[in-house]
Motif scaffolding. Sequence first.
Motif, PDB file in Angstrom:
ATOM      1  N   MET A  15       1.111  -1.253  -0.085  1.00 17.72           N
ATOM      2  CA  MET A  15      -0.241   0.050   0.052  1.00 17.72           C
ATOM      3  C   MET A  15       0.614   1.394   0.114  1.00 17.72           C
ATOM      4  O   MET A  15       2.001   1.262   0.556  1.00 17.72           O
ATOM      5  N   ALA A  16       0.619   2.077  -0.639  1.00 18.07           N
ATOM      6  CA  ALA A  16       1.211   3.485  -0.804  1.00 18.07           C
ATOM      7  C   ALA A  16       0.364   4.536  -0.173  1.00 18.07           C
ATOM      8  O   ALA A  16      -0.833   4.551  -0.417  1.00 18.07           O
ATOM      9  N   LEU A  17       1.193   5.347   0.508  1.00 19.01           N
ATOM     10  CA  LEU A  17       0.304   6.662   1.268  1.00 19.01           C
ATOM     11  C   LEU A  17       1.206   7.981   0.701  1.00 19.01           C
ATOM     12  O   LEU A  17       2.466   7.502   0.851  1.00 19.01           O
ATOM     13  N   GLY A  18       0.369   8.891   0.291  1.00 23.03           N
ATOM     14  CA  GLY A  18       1.327  10.092  -0.074  1.00 23.03           C
ATOM     15  C   GLY A  18       0.686  11.047  -1.196  1.00 23.03           C
ATOM     16  O   GLY A  18      -0.530  11.195  -1.132  1.00 23.03           O
ATOM     17  N   SER A  19       1.676  11.598  -1.931  1.00 20.13           N
ATOM     18  CA  SER A  19       1.161  12.490  -2.666  1.00 20.13           C
ATOM     19  C   SER A  19       0.354  11.927  -3.739  1.00 20.13           C
ATOM     20  O   SER A  19       0.228  10.749  -4.203  1.00 20.13           O
ATOM     21  N   THR A  20      -0.190  12.956  -4.739  1.00 17.72           N
ATOM     22  CA  THR A  20      -1.008  12.644  -6.001  1.00 17.72           C
ATOM     23  C   THR A  20      -0.284  12.142  -7.137  1.00 17.72           C
ATOM     24  O   THR A  20      -0.555  11.700  -8.059  1.00 17.72           O
ATOM     25  N   GLY A  86      -1.651  19.390  -1.456  1.00 20.13           N
ATOM     26  CA  GLY A  86      -2.333  19.359  -0.395  1.00 20.13           C
ATOM     27  C   GLY A  86      -3.345  18.172   0.049  1.00 20.13           C
ATOM     28  O   GLY A  86      -4.288  18.090   0.422  1.00 20.13           O
ATOM     29  N   ARG A  87      -3.358  17.287  -1.062  1.00 19.13           N
ATOM     30  CA  ARG A  87      -3.946  16.072  -0.840  1.00 19.13           C
ATOM     31  C   ARG A  87      -3.335  14.780  -0.597  1.00 19.13           C
ATOM     32  O   ARG A  87      -2.187  14.617  -0.986  1.00 19.13           O
ATOM     33  N   LEU A  88      -3.926  13.794   0.094  1.00 16.81           N
ATOM     34  CA  LEU A  88      -3.264  12.629   0.435  1.00 16.81           C
ATOM     35  C   LEU A  88      -3.967  11.417  -0.095  1.00 16.81           C
ATOM     36  O   LEU A  88      -5.223  11.363  -0.274  1.00 16.81           O
ATOM     37  N   VAL A  89      -3.146  10.573  -0.876  1.00 14.13           N
ATOM     38  CA  VAL A  89      -3.718   9.575  -1.460  1.00 14.13           C
ATOM     39  C   VAL A  89      -3.220   8.039  -0.721  1.00 14.13           C
ATOM     40  O   VAL A  89      -2.101   8.015  -0.446  1.00 14.13           O
ATOM     41  N   VAL A  90      -4.226   7.154  -0.661  1.00 11.58           N
ATOM     42  CA  VAL A  90      -3.881   5.964   0.034  1.00 11.58           C
ATOM     43  C   VAL A  90      -4.403   4.780  -0.847  1.00 11.58           C
ATOM     44  O   VAL A  90      -5.666   4.832  -1.463  1.00 11.58           O
ATOM     45  N   SER A  97      -7.077   0.051  -6.261  1.00  9.42           N
ATOM     46  CA  SER A  97      -7.844   0.435  -5.149  1.00  9.42           C
ATOM     47  C   SER A  97      -7.062   1.756  -4.678  1.00  9.42           C
ATOM     48  O   SER A  97      -5.954   1.800  -4.235  1.00  9.42           O
ATOM     49  N   ARG A  98      -7.952   2.924  -4.546  1.00 13.43           N
ATOM     50  CA  ARG A  98      -7.331   4.009  -3.951  1.00 13.43           C
ATOM     51  C   ARG A  98      -8.459   5.062  -3.528  1.00 13.43           C
ATOM     52  O   ARG A  98      -9.631   5.106  -3.984  1.00 13.43           O
ATOM     53  N   PHE A  99      -8.106   5.851  -2.589  1.00 13.94           N
ATOM     54  CA  PHE A  99      -8.859   6.812  -2.040  1.00 13.94           C
ATOM     55  C   PHE A  99      -8.097   8.093  -1.589  1.00 13.94           C
ATOM     56  O   PHE A  99      -6.846   7.957  -1.427  1.00 13.94           O
ATOM     57  N   THR A 100      -8.867   9.372  -1.946  1.00 12.26           N
ATOM     58  CA  THR A 100      -8.014  10.563  -2.021  1.00 12.26           C
ATOM     59  C   THR A 100      -8.665  11.484  -1.092  1.00 12.26           C
ATOM     60  O   THR A 100      -9.945  11.582  -1.199  1.00 12.26           O
ATOM     61  N   THR A 101      -8.083  12.212  -0.126  1.00 14.51           N
ATOM     62  CA  THR A 101      -8.531  13.154   0.831  1.00 14.51           C
ATOM     63  C   THR A 101      -8.196  14.592   0.294  1.00 14.51           C
ATOM     64  O   THR A 101      -6.830  14.851   0.142  1.00 14.51           O
ATOM     65  N   SER A 102      -8.902  15.337   0.367  1.00 16.98           N
ATOM     66  CA  SER A 102      -8.549  16.886   0.104  1.00 16.98           C
ATOM     67  C   SER A 102      -8.588  17.734   1.185  1.00 16.98           C
ATOM     68  O   SER A 102      -8.727  18.787   1.172  1.00 16.98           O
ATOM     69  N   LEU A 103      -8.815  16.750   2.351  1.00 19.94           N
ATOM     70  CA  LEU A 103      -9.298  17.849   3.615  1.00 19.94           C
ATOM     71  C   LEU A 103      -8.085  18.363   4.377  1.00 19.94           C
ATOM     72  O   LEU A 103      -8.114  18.910   5.742  1.00 19.94           O
ATOM     73  N   LEU A 104      -6.872  18.263   3.835  1.00 19.73           N
ATOM     74  CA  LEU A 104      -5.699  18.909   4.558  1.00 19.73           C
ATOM     75  C   LEU A 104      -5.326  20.321   4.445  1.00 19.73           C
ATOM     76  O   LEU A 104      -4.514  20.920   5.342  1.00 19.73           O
ATOM     77  N   GLY A 105      -5.857  20.896   3.364  1.00 20.29           N
ATOM     78  CA  GLY A 105      -5.589  22.627   3.359  1.00 20.29           C
ATOM     79  C   GLY A 105      -4.528  22.675   2.210  1.00 20.29           C
ATOM     80  O   GLY A 105      -4.746  22.269   1.199  1.00 20.29           O
ATOM     81  N   LYS A 106      -3.821  23.569   2.614  1.00 19.55           N
ATOM     82  CA  LYS A 106      -2.702  24.117   1.672  1.00 19.55           C
ATOM     83  C   LYS A 106      -1.667  22.877   1.349  1.00 19.55           C
ATOM     84  O   LYS A 106      -1.364  22.136   2.236  1.00 19.55           O
ATOM     85  N   PRO A 107      -0.991  23.216   0.282  1.00 20.06           N
ATOM     86  CA  PRO A 107      -0.095  22.348  -0.540  1.00 20.06           C
ATOM     87  C   PRO A 107       1.265  22.404   0.582  1.00 20.06           C
ATOM     88  O   PRO A 107       1.357  23.644   1.150  1.00 20.06           O
ATOM     89  N   GLY A 108       2.109  21.440   0.853  1.00 20.32           N
ATOM     90  CA  GLY A 108       3.498  21.739   1.114  1.00 20.32           C
ATOM     91  C   GLY A 108       3.958  20.371   1.876  1.00 20.32           C
ATOM     92  O   GLY A 108       3.512  19.330   1.943  1.00 20.32           O
ATOM     93  N   ARG A 109       5.201  20.595   2.560  1.00 22.77           N
ATOM     94  CA  ARG A 109       5.764  19.646   3.203  1.00 22.77           C
ATOM     95  C   ARG A 109       5.161  19.418   4.675  1.00 22.77           C
ATOM     96  O   ARG A 109       4.958  20.351   5.334  1.00 22.77           O
ATOM     97  N   ARG A 110       4.623  18.303   5.005  1.00 20.13           N
ATOM     98  CA  ARG A 110       4.253  17.916   6.199  1.00 20.13           C
ATOM     99  C   ARG A 110       4.802  16.693   7.097  1.00 20.13           C
ATOM    100  O   ARG A 110       5.089  15.830   6.479  1.00 20.13           O
ATOM    101  N   ARG A 111       4.819  16.724   8.431  1.00 19.56           N
ATOM    102  CA  ARG A 111       5.155  15.579   9.167  1.00 19.56           C
ATOM    103  C   ARG A 111       4.155  14.859   9.182  1.00 19.56           C
ATOM    104  O   ARG A 111       2.849  14.957   9.305  1.00 19.56           O
TER     105      ARG A 111
END
Length: 135
Positions: A15-20, A86-90, A97-111
């Motif tokens: 499974m991959a988690l991260g950027s689009t 600013g989106r996360l794809v799982v 199979s993939r799910f994308t959320t855009s609930l993170l807000g602005k783009p950028g580097r996040r912990r």
Amino acid sequence: MQIAGVDLYVNHPVMALGSTEWIPTTLALAGAPAAACDTHVIIRVQAQVVLVRVRVFLDHGDADGHGSDREPLTTVFDGQLLLSDGRLVVGDVVGESRFTTSLLGKPGRRRVRVSVDDPQGLARAVDVVISAETV
């Protein structure tokens, strides 16, 4: 605060988690519980057997008790990811199979912290905790 949750039936055991953006072809687990690059984290999950439960939390720095309603999970990645839009794809690495959320807000580097119920390689539960602010 939990911002998303999804049960995925994945066709591939990674499974991959991260950027689009595209996942680099050089990213490989090589026996480790997780591997990461600048934009993605990959983990081994149970494929074609059970639904993999993924919960996404936004961390505002307060103790909100995420994960308290489930058996303890093991952190397999704690670092930074670049979410350029600013989106996360799982999803599985083959993109079936993939799910994308855009609930993170602005783009950028996040912990980002990724925890799983089975760090040895057959995870059925994955928690993703993302910092509310970019770093």
